[in-house]
Design an enzyme around this catalytic site. Sequence first.
Site, short mmCIF file in Angstrom:
data_model
loop_
_atom_site.label_atom_id
_atom_site.label_comp_id
_atom_site.label_asym_id
_atom_site.label_seq_id
_atom_site.Cartn_x
_atom_site.Cartn_y
_atom_site.Cartn_z
N ARG A 48 0.90 -1.12 -0.07
CA ARG A 48 0.11 -0.08 -0.04
C ARG A 48 0.84 1.28 -0.07
NH1 ARG A 48 1.87 1.73 3.93
NH2 ARG A 48 0.47 3.83 3.47
N GLY A 49 0.30 2.37 -0.20
CA GLY A 49 0.94 3.39 -0.13
C GLY A 49 1.12 3.86 -1.98
N ALA A 50 0.54 4.98 -2.46
CA ALA A 50 0.80 5.03 -3.89
C ALA A 50 1.96 4.84 -4.61
CB ALA A 50 0.21 6.75 -4.10
N GLN A 194 -2.83 2.11 9.88
CA GLN A 194 -1.52 2.49 9.03
C GLN A 194 -0.67 3.10 9.97
OE1 GLN A 194 -4.61 2.44 7.58
NE2 GLN A 194 -4.60 2.27 5.46
N ASP A 235 -2.58 10.20 -2.73
CA ASP A 235 -2.78 9.13 -3.71
C ASP A 235 -3.03 9.94 -5.26
OD1 ASP A 235 -2.98 6.19 -2.37
OD2 ASP A 235 -3.48 8.06 -0.72
N ASN A 245 -6.08 11.88 -0.30
CA ASN A 245 -5.22 11.02 0.62
C ASN A 245 -6.30 10.27 1.76
OD1 ASN A 245 -2.51 10.59 1.50
ND2 ASN A 245 -3.05 11.54 3.34
N LYS A 246 -5.37 9.60 2.24
CA LYS A 246 -6.20 8.58 3.38
C LYS A 246 -7.36 9.35 4.00
CE LYS A 246 -5.55 5.14 3.27
NZ LYS A 246 -6.42 4.25 2.35
#
Length: 343
Positions: A48-50, A194, A235, A245-246
């Site tokens: 995960r994480g762009a 996260q 993202d 973003n998240k």
Amino acid sequence: MSQELRAVEWTGTGLALIDQTALPHRTATVDVHDVDTLVDAIQRLVVRGAPAIGAAGAYGVAIALLQGEREGWTDDEIRKAVARVREARPTAVNLMVCVDRVMTRFGEGLDAVLAEAAAVQREDVEANRAMGAFGADWLLQRVGADRPLRILTHCNTGALATAGWGTALGVIRELHARGRLEVVYADETRPLLQGSRLTAWELVQEGIAHFVQADGAAAGTILRGEVDAAIVGADRIAANGDTANKVGTVGVALACADAGIPFLVAAPTTTVDLSTPDGAAIHIELRGEDEVLEWAGVRTAPAESRGHNPAFDVTPGRLVTGLVTERGVLEVSAGALPGDRLR
């Protein structure tokens, strides 16, 4: 350790992904040799994480080629498999950009595809190092404090979320290396904690003092004057500076605006999508209802309740004090828009 950490690693025959669903209690890897496993790993947030998803997607083209060779696929079948990887998570633009970049070498064969994927990974690490320095310089000048800074961050933006080093967490690491960091407030972050599982784990590896706090505590921490600036990742960033973003990020940005402190977004230029005019055009992924209606498999909400579970939110560009990329810092809220400066 964090400088050497690689969430995505090509083994010669497939991918080794650090299983981020197992951290911090267990360090494990998921070996990927087929498209189904890779798509599942992306969707379950094993990776995960762009930027990290982008690197995984880049190597996913090689995974599809190798699987197609083993199973006798036609070129059209391989391309369809690559499309499944490309569409595994719709909000993060890096996945699509990196897959499309590697596919320009598709006709040249496996070696060319692997060389391009390796370039994607290498360039992301280089970009992260550059934005760490740019972001630290900008913050120290902007805040102007004669003491180490107190920074709030949301979600995980470190080596686990990238090809290496980190975006927002890379800026934090640079401040720490310069002796200009006092403490980090790490929001715990939905849907899979996260911040508390991954960011805190990375901060421990670096020996960085930190607090883990509930997402809902962030605004109060900011408004009480306990934070000098907030730094987050992204993202997808629209041409006008609107930033996906998240989920929970926009609340941090609103609190920073009210408190009059910087809200900094750190992301490589591959996260800037100039074909997306504004945040309204960004597709927001909705995750399964069980993530908000259950805890550890036990129902916590009434049986009649429905769950609303957006994985991301959009922060308007007017709230983004600075966007730091590997090219420098754009002061978006002051009118320096990505669509004007990064074409």
